[in-house]
Design an enzyme around this catalytic site. Structure first.
Site, PDB file in Angstrom:
ATOM      1  N   LYS A 146       0.354   6.859   1.081  1.00 37.65           N
ATOM      2  CA  LYS A 146      -0.671   6.225   0.237  1.00 37.65           C
ATOM      3  C   LYS A 146      -0.371   4.743   0.037  1.00 37.65           C
ATOM      4  O   LYS A 146      -1.227   3.893   0.246  1.00 37.65           O
ATOM      5  CB  LYS A 146      -0.756   6.928  -1.139  1.00 37.65           C
ATOM      6  N   ARG A 156      14.568   4.396  -3.533  1.00 39.20           N
ATOM      7  CA  ARG A 156      14.029   4.732  -4.848  1.00 39.20           C
ATOM      8  C   ARG A 156      14.836   5.871  -5.454  1.00 39.20           C
ATOM      9  O   ARG A 156      15.218   6.797  -4.756  1.00 39.20           O
ATOM     10  CB  ARG A 156      12.559   5.162  -4.705  1.00 39.20           C
ATOM     11  N   ARG A 209       8.944  16.997  -7.031  1.00 39.30           N
ATOM     12  CA  ARG A 209       7.678  16.249  -6.945  1.00 39.30           C
ATOM     13  C   ARG A 209       6.658  17.015  -6.103  1.00 39.30           C
ATOM     14  O   ARG A 209       5.459  16.976  -6.377  1.00 39.30           O
ATOM     15  CB  ARG A 209       7.936  14.859  -6.366  1.00 39.30           C
TER      16      ARG A 209
HETATM   17  P1  AP5 Z   1       4.580   5.735   1.272  1.00 36.76           P
HETATM   18  O1  AP5 Z   1       3.420   4.956   1.783  1.00 36.76           O
HETATM   19  O2  AP5 Z   1       5.568   5.041   0.421  1.00 36.76           O
HETATM   20  O3  AP5 Z   1       4.070   7.109   0.605  1.00 36.76           O
HETATM   21  P2  AP5 Z   1       3.301   7.394  -0.725  1.00 36.76           P
HETATM   22  O4  AP5 Z   1       2.217   8.358  -0.404  1.00 36.76           O
HETATM   23  O5  AP5 Z   1       2.922   6.130  -1.417  1.00 36.76           O
HETATM   24  O6  AP5 Z   1       4.443   8.185  -1.498  1.00 36.76           O
HETATM   25  P3  AP5 Z   1       5.001   8.001  -2.949  1.00 36.76           P
HETATM   26  O7  AP5 Z   1       6.350   8.653  -2.967  1.00 36.76           O
HETATM   27  O8  AP5 Z   1       4.914   6.591  -3.424  1.00 36.76           O
HETATM   28  O9  AP5 Z   1       4.027   8.856  -3.723  1.00 36.76           O
HETATM   29  P4  AP5 Z   1       4.229   9.472  -5.039  1.00 36.76           P
HETATM   30  O10 AP5 Z   1       2.842   9.835  -5.267  1.00 36.76           O
HETATM   31  O11 AP5 Z   1       5.196  10.571  -5.138  1.00 36.76           O
HETATM   32  O12 AP5 Z   1       4.935   8.318  -5.930  1.00 36.76           O
HETATM   33  P5  AP5 Z   1       4.306   7.327  -6.991  1.00 36.76           P
HETATM   34  O13 AP5 Z   1       5.007   6.051  -6.876  1.00 36.76           O
HETATM   35  O14 AP5 Z   1       2.845   7.344  -6.946  1.00 36.76           O
HETATM   36  O15 AP5 Z   1       5.324   6.365   2.550  1.00 36.76           O
HETATM   37  C1  AP5 Z   1       6.508   7.130   2.401  1.00 36.76           C
HETATM   38  C2  AP5 Z   1       7.483   6.790   3.542  1.00 36.76           C
HETATM   39  O16 AP5 Z   1       6.943   7.236   4.786  1.00 36.76           O
HETATM   40  C3  AP5 Z   1       7.732   5.285   3.707  1.00 36.76           C
HETATM   41  O17 AP5 Z   1       9.069   5.098   4.057  1.00 36.76           O
HETATM   42  C4  AP5 Z   1       6.784   4.875   4.861  1.00 36.76           C
HETATM   43  O18 AP5 Z   1       7.286   3.781   5.592  1.00 36.76           O
HETATM   44  C5  AP5 Z   1       6.738   6.148   5.691  1.00 36.76           C
HETATM   45  N1  AP5 Z   1       5.441   6.362   6.329  1.00 36.76           N
HETATM   46  C6  AP5 Z   1       4.204   6.148   5.778  1.00 36.76           C
HETATM   47  N2  AP5 Z   1       3.223   6.483   6.656  1.00 36.76           N
HETATM   48  C7  AP5 Z   1       3.853   6.959   7.762  1.00 36.76           C
HETATM   49  C8  AP5 Z   1       3.371   7.471   9.028  1.00 36.76           C
HETATM   50  N3  AP5 Z   1       2.052   7.554   9.287  1.00 36.76           N
HETATM   51  N4  AP5 Z   1       4.295   7.865   9.925  1.00 36.76           N
HETATM   52  C9  AP5 Z   1       5.640   7.772   9.664  1.00 36.76           C
HETATM   53  N5  AP5 Z   1       6.142   7.277   8.488  1.00 36.76           N
HETATM   54  C10 AP5 Z   1       5.258   6.889   7.549  1.00 36.76           C
HETATM   55  O19 AP5 Z   1       4.747   8.048  -8.348  1.00 36.76           O
HETATM   56  C11 AP5 Z   1       6.085   8.104  -8.754  1.00 36.76           C
HETATM   57  C12 AP5 Z   1       6.194   8.822 -10.077  1.00 36.76           C
HETATM   58  O20 AP5 Z   1       5.481   8.096 -11.095  1.00 36.76           O
HETATM   59  C13 AP5 Z   1       5.596  10.218 -10.131  1.00 36.76           C
HETATM   60  O21 AP5 Z   1       6.504  11.198  -9.674  1.00 36.76           O
HETATM   61  C14 AP5 Z   1       5.275  10.365 -11.613  1.00 36.76           C
HETATM   62  O22 AP5 Z   1       6.426  10.661 -12.350  1.00 36.76           O
HETATM   63  C15 AP5 Z   1       4.841   8.960 -11.992  1.00 36.76           C
HETATM   64  N6  AP5 Z   1       3.381   8.800 -11.859  1.00 36.76           N
HETATM   65  C16 AP5 Z   1       2.721   8.003 -10.974  1.00 36.76           C
HETATM   66  N7  AP5 Z   1       1.396   8.117 -11.129  1.00 36.76           N
HETATM   67  C17 AP5 Z   1       1.195   9.021 -12.121  1.00 36.76           C
HETATM   68  C18 AP5 Z   1       0.041   9.569 -12.722  1.00 36.76           C
HETATM   69  N8  AP5 Z   1      -1.205   9.236 -12.323  1.00 36.76           N
HETATM   70  N9  AP5 Z   1       0.209  10.463 -13.726  1.00 36.76           N
HETATM   71  C19 AP5 Z   1       1.436  10.811 -14.148  1.00 36.76           C
HETATM   72  N10 AP5 Z   1       2.581  10.341 -13.613  1.00 36.76           N
HETATM   73  C20 AP5 Z   1       2.465   9.446 -12.599  1.00 36.76           C
HETATM   74 MG    MG Z   2       3.523   5.173  -3.234  1.00 38.86          MG
END
Ligand code: AP5
Ligand code: MG
Ligand code: ZN
Length: 215
Positions: free
Chosen positions: A13, A160, A171
């Site tokens: 994402k 992270r 998660r």
């Molecule tokens: P990346 O693009 O970083 O993936 P992502 O989908 O953004 O994953 P996140 O871990 O950021 O999502 P998340 O939803 O768990 O975390 P968030 O920060 O939102 O890609 C991942 C890796 O893969 C990278 O190394 C990238 O280079 C690689 N990659 C990408 N595409 C690829 C491809 N096509 N092929 C190969 N490799 C690839 O949330 C963190 C925490 O915050 C949550 O756990 C929660 O506690 C809190 N939080 C956030 N939002 C909320 C909410 N709305 N409500 C409540 N709590 C929340």
């Molecule tokens: Mg993310």
């Protein structure tokens, strides 16, 4: 354009959001990034969020919903926005819908980046991020040009804290229980589009542009 990005942790994402935001000139609003910034600045919001994030659990809805509503009322959101990581519960999705209805607006699409669980662990444990500018890398799939250094600003990239194997599995559970129901939520409203997130990063982006171009 108003877009919600859906998908499991590690789906890509954040990676795709950066490119979409550039292409369509809309702000990329990542609730995870906002929480992490508050944690690094030790604000009251950050202190509250950290308790949940470190365990791989969601930050409570009231905190998250108010934070996003504030953000969406800022000037740069006038011509649309890209939400990454919000909504994540049915409650949050309903709150967003109410917010939009009250302004006579609607989403253009909820875009699901579909990636089977088998891909996730390697993506997450190999991820490295830049603590200064937020750029994101992968040691195998998207490494920085100079090992361990951010391409954009030259800082040392780090892992992270919630990208350990144990937290990732929590998660994923949380995603299945609390966020996956949003797929049906948006399907029922005819707003869901889906992209195959197992392709290479640039191929996923191309598929997304095709979807957004045909809306
Ligand atoms: P990346 O693009 O970083 O993936 P992502 O989908 O953004 O994953 P996140 O871990 O950021 O999502 P998340 O939803 O768990 O975390 P968030 O920060 O939102 O890609 C991942 C890796 O893969 C990278 O190394 C990238 O280079 C690689 N990659 C990408 N595409 C690829 C491809 N096509 N092929 C190969 N490799 C690839 O949330 C963190 C925490 O915050 C949550 O756990 C929660 O506690 C809190 N939080 C956030 N939002 C909320 C909410 N709305 N409500 C409540 N709590 C929340
Ligand atoms: Mg993310
Ligand atoms: Zn950087």
């Amino acid at each position: 354009m108003k877009i919600v990005l859906l998908g499991p942790p590690g789906a890509g994402k954040g990676t795709q959001a950066k490119s979409i935001s550039n292409r369509y000139s809309i702000p990329h609003i990542s609730t995870g990034d906002i929480f992490r910034k508050n944690i690094s600045e030790n604000t009251p919001l950050g202190i509250e969020a950290k308790k949940h994030i470190d365990k791989g659990q969601l930050v409570p809805d009231e905190v998250t919903i108010n934070m996003v509503k504030d953000r969406l009322q800022q000037d740069d959101c006038k011509n649309g926005y890209l939400l990454d990581g919000f909504p994540r519960t049915v409650n949050q999705a309903e709150a967003l819908q109410e917010f939009l209805n009250s302004r006579n607006e609607d989403l253009d699409t909820a875009l699901l980046i579909e990636v089977p669980t088998g891909f996730i662990l390697e993506r997450m444990t190999g991820r490295r991020v830049c603590p200064s500018c937020g750029a994101s890398y992968h040691i195998k799939f998207n490494p920085p040009t100079a090992q361990g250094k951010c391409d954009v600003c030259g800082s040392d990239v780090i892992q992270r804290k919630d990208d350990t194997e144990e937290t990732v599995s929590e998660r994923l559970d949380v995603y299945e229980r609390q966020t996956q129901p949003l797929i049906d939520f948006y399907k029922e409203r005819n707003l869901l589009s889906t992209v195959d997130g197992t392709q290479a990063i640039n191929e996923v982006f191309e598929s997304i542009c095709n979807i957004l171009g045909s809306l």
